[in-house]
Write an enzyme that holds these catalytic residues in place. Structure first.
Site, PDB file in Angstrom:
ATOM      1  N   SER A 154      25.406  29.387  62.062  1.00 44.37           N
ATOM      2  CA  SER A 154      25.778  28.757  63.552  1.00 44.37           C
ATOM      3  C   SER A 154      24.491  29.292  64.377  1.00 44.37           C
ATOM      4  CB  SER A 154      27.033  28.844  63.727  1.00 44.37           C
ATOM      5  OG  SER A 154      27.078  27.812  64.720  1.00 44.37           O
ATOM      6  N   ASP A 306      22.183  23.454  68.253  1.00 45.74           N
ATOM      7  CA  ASP A 306      21.982  24.712  67.658  1.00 45.74           C
ATOM      8  C   ASP A 306      21.484  24.647  66.092  1.00 45.74           C
ATOM      9  OD1 ASP A 306      24.172  24.147  66.207  1.00 45.74           O
ATOM     10  OD2 ASP A 306      25.399  25.738  66.841  1.00 45.74           O
ATOM     11  N   ASP A 308      22.415  24.816  63.246  1.00 46.10           N
ATOM     12  CA  ASP A 308      23.201  24.008  61.988  1.00 46.10           C
ATOM     13  C   ASP A 308      23.610  22.564  62.678  1.00 46.10           C
ATOM     14  OD1 ASP A 308      25.285  25.234  63.594  1.00 46.10           O
ATOM     15  OD2 ASP A 308      26.695  25.137  61.755  1.00 46.10           O
ATOM     16  N   ASP A 310      25.848  21.724  64.791  1.00 48.53           N
ATOM     17  CA  ASP A 310      27.405  21.345  65.030  1.00 48.53           C
ATOM     18  C   ASP A 310      27.557  21.538  66.722  1.00 48.53           C
ATOM     19  OD1 ASP A 310      27.367  24.207  65.352  1.00 48.53           O
ATOM     20  OD2 ASP A 310      29.018  24.349  63.870  1.00 48.53           O
TER      21      ASP A 310
END
Length: 581
Positions: A154, A306, A308, A310
Site C-alpha cells: 500500500s 497511493d 496500489d 486504494d
C-alpha cells in the site's frame, strides 16, 4: 540481560534453519552475515517473530528472515493459504485471483504465489501487470473465485512489500478465516511448499477485466448532468508511481471529464518512489509535484492515489487561491454529505440506505447521517470491517458509502475494499457540482461545518520500530488500561471505552456492553465538549496511533475556520501533555 540472551538464542536457532539447502545462496549468505555480526539487532529484528496477518494482511520490510518479506515467507504463507482454501471448499475446483502493484519484487512474488496455488490444483487468474487493489477485489467477485492475493504494501515506504489475502466476497479475510489461515501457515515447513507451478492452471487476465471494472465504477456516479455541464473541470492527477496511472485517467474520461492532466514524473512505474520521501497521500510532501503542476495549469483540484490505488488524496483551493490539502476525515465527510444530499434531491433514497465509518473516523458523519434519517454503522479500523457490514446487510439494506480517516472511501458495492478510482471520479463530480453552485470544494466543506458543526481531527503517530518497539507499544496499552487518564487537556473524561473488554464506563459509574462482532486492542476516551481520543497499535506499521477529534461550537462561517483550527491544535498540544506524548 538474561532475557535478551534467551531471545538471541531463540533467534539464532531460527536463523540456522535458514542455512539449509532449501534456501538459495543469497539468502543463506544474508543470514550467515547476521549470525556473524556481534551486534545482534538485525538478527533479532529479522527472526524474533513470523509475520502474521494484521488489519492489512501480511506486510513487512523485504529481506531474509521469518519477520521479513521474501519468497520463502510468501511461499509458506501461500502454501498455508492454499491448504486452508482446499479444506474450506472440499471437492470444489477452487480459483483465486492474483495481482501486484509497482513495488520492488512485486511481480516475482505474484508469479511465485500463482505457481504455488496452481501446484496445489487451484485455478489462478493472474493479472498481466500491475493493477489497483480494488480491481483485484472486483475480479474475485466477477470471476466467482474462492479467494485472492494482492502483493502490495500500500502506502508504506519503499523497503516494504506485503500480501493482502482476500476471501470469496472480495474482502480481506476476517475471523475465522484469518486465524484459520495463520494456523495452516504455522504448520508449513519450507520443504512443504510446492514452488513448481502448473502452467495449465494459470490464466493471464487484463484488458477485459479492466473494462468490466470501469463499467462497474460508473455505478458510483450520482448526477451525470452536472458532469456534462462541467466536463472541462481542470483536474491534475498523480498515481505516485503506482497502479492508478492508466485506470484512473480512463475512469475519469468514462465519467465524462475531458480536461485531465497527469504529473509526468510520477507516471513512471518505480518501486523506489524517487519523487517522494514516502508514497503516502497522508503526507503533504507527497503532493508537492502535483500542486506545482496545478498552480502552473490553474487547476480546479489536484488528486492522487497511493501505489496500489486504494487510497486517495485531494487538494483544493481556499479563498486566497492557495492549495489546501483535505484530510481523510474531511474527504470522508464530504463524500457522505454529497451522496446523501444529492441522492435525496434526485429521489434516489428509499429509506433503507446505510453508511459505514470506522470508530476512529470523525463523528461529523454520524451527525450528517442522523439529521438526514440515514442509518450509520460503526466498525473497527480496516476496510475489511466495512466490507463485513456490506456483506451482512446484503439483500436487506442498501449500502451507499463507507470510509475511514486514513484516506479511504468506497462509494459503491461491487468492490469490497477502499477504491480510489471510483472515489476520485466521485470527488471530481462533487467539485463539478460545487462549481455548478458557485462554490469550490473548500467552500462546500465550510458550508458542511456551518450546518453540522466544526470538528478538527489530527492523528499522532508514535513510531517504535523493531522488537523493542513492539514491546514498548504493548506496554503503553497495558499502562493506559491500568491507569486510564481522567482528563484531556484539562477537560474531564466522561466516558471510557475499551474494545478489548467491550465495556463502556461512564463517569457516574454506569457500565454498558459495547456491541461489536469481536474484541480489538483499542481504547477511546470522550469528554462532554465532544472531544474524542482513540488509541490503537497499527496493524501494518511499527507505531501506536492516537486519533484526536476536537469540536468547536463557536464555528459559524468560513471566516471562523482558521481561528477554530488553531484553537483545536492548542487543545491537542495540551492533550499530548495529559497523555505524556
Amino acid at each position: 540481560m538474561e532475557n535478551n540472551a534467551q531471545l538471541i538464542a531463540e533467534c539464532t536457532t531460527r536463523a540456522k534453519e535458514w542455512l539449509s539447502p532449501a534456501f538459495d545462496e543469497e539468502t543463506r549468505n544474508a543470514v550467515q552475515a547476521m549470525l556473524d555480526n556481534e551486534d545482534k539487532t538485525d538478527l533479532i529484528d529479522a527472526f524474533y517473530q513470523t509475520l502474521e496477518f494484521g488489519t492489512g494482511g501480511l506486510r513487512g520490510i523485504m529481506g531474509a528472515g521469518t519477520n521479513r518479506m521474501n519468497k520463502y515467507i510468501v511461499g509458506m504463507a501461500t502454501q498455508g493459504f492454499a491448504n486452508y482454501i482446499l479444506k474450506a471448499f472440499p471437492g470444489k475446483q477452487c480459483a483465486v485471483v492474483v495481482g501486484h502493484d509497482c513495488r520492488n519484487n512485486g511481480r516475482m512474488f505474484a508469479e511465485s504465489v500463482a505457481d504455488i496455488f496452481s501446484a496445489n490444483g487451484i485455478k489462478v487468474y493472474l493479472f498481466e501487470s500491475l493493477r489497483p487493489t480494488p480491481e483485484i477485489s472486483f475480479a474475485i467477485r466477477q470471476l466467482g473465485c474462492q479467494a485472492g492475493v494482492n502483493v502490495t504494501a500500500s502506502h508504506n515506504p519503499k523497503e516494504y512489500n506485503g500480501y493482502k489475502a482476500y476471501w470469496d466476497d472480495g474482502a480481506q479475510v476476517l475471523a475465522p478465516h484469518d486465524k484459520g489461515i495463520i494456523d495452516e501457515v504455522n504448520k508449513v515447513k519450507i520443504e512443504d511448499v510446492k514452488f513448481e507451478g502448473n502452467k495449465e492452471l494459470i490464466e493471464i487476465i487484463g484488458g477485459e477485466m479492466d473494462w468490466d471494472y470501469l463499467q462497474a465504477v460508473k455505478e458510483a456516479m450520482v448526477d451525470q448532468d452536472v458532469i456534462l455541464r462541467h466536463k472541462d473541470l481542470n483536474i491534475v492527477y498523480s498515481p505516485m508511481h503506482g497502479t492508478g496511472r492508466v485506470i484512473i485517467p480512463e475512469a475519469l474520461r468514462s465519467w465524462g471529464f475531458q480536461n485531465i492532466h497527469v504529473v509526468p514524473e510520477q507516471m513512471v512505474i518505480d518501486g523506489n518512489f524517487p519523487t517522494v520521501v514516502s508514497p503516502n497521500p497522508e503526507n503533504a510532501e507527497a503532493m508537492t509535484l502535483g500542486m506545482k503542476l496545478g498552480t502552473r495549469l490553474n487547476a480546479d483540484l489536484v488528486i492522487a492515489s497511493d501505489p496500489d490505488a486504494d487510497r486517495l488524496a485531494i487538494v483544493c483551493r481556499n479563498p486566497k487561491g492557495e492549495w489546501e490539502i483535505l484530510n481523510g476525515n474531511q474527504t470522508c465527510m464530504m463524500f457522505s454529505w454529497y451522496i446523501i444530499a444529492n441522492k435525496k434531491k434526485l429521489g434516489q433514497l428509499k429509506g433503507n440506505e446505510f453508511l459505514v465509518k470506522t470508530i476512529v473516523t470523525t463523528e461529523e458523519i454520524a451527525e450528517i447521517a442522523k439529521k438526514n434519517g440515514v442509518e450509520l454503522k460503526d466498525c473497527y479500523t480496516g476496510f475489511k470491517w466495512i466490507a463485513n457490514e456490506i456483506r451482512i446487510n446484503e439483500g436487506k439494506k442498501k449500502y451507499i458509502g463507507g470510509g475511514e480517516e486514513s484516506f479511504g472511501f468506497l462509494p459503491f458495492d461491487k468492490v469490497r475494499d477502499k477504491d480510489s478510482p471510483a472515489s476520485i471520479c466521485l470527488i471530481c463530480e462533487i467539485a463539478a457540482w460545487a462549481k455548478d453552485n458557485g462554490m469550490t470544494l473548500y467552500d462546500l466543506l465550510m458550508n458542511i461545518y456551518a450546518e453540522y458543526g466544526f470538528s478538527k481531527e489530527v492523528t499522532i503517530n508514535v513510531v517504535k520500530p523493531g522488537k523493542s518497539g513492539a514491546d514498548e507499544i504493548k506496554q503503553m496499552m497495558v499502562d493506559f488500561r491500568a491507569n486510564p487518564p481522567k482528563e484531556l487537556g484539562g477537560e474531564p473524561i466522561c466516558l471510557w471505552k475499551d474494545y478489548q473488554t467491550l465495556e463502556a464506563k461512564y463517569a457516574d459509574g454506569k457500565v454498558e456492553k459495547i456491541d461489536m462482532p469481536t474484541t480489538a486492542n483499542v481504547l477511546q476516551w470522550f469528554c462532554a465538549d465532544g472531544t474524542k481520543i482513540s488509541v490503537r497499535p497499527s496493524g501494518t506499521e511499527p507505531k501506536i496511533k492516537f486519533y484526536c477529534e476536537i469540536k468547536d461550537a463557536s464555528f459559524k462561517c468560513a471566516g471562523c475556520y482558521e481561528r477554530c483550527s488553531n484553537a483545536a491544535l492548542e487543545r491537542i498540544e495540551a492533550i499530548k501533555k495529559s497523555l505524556n506524548l
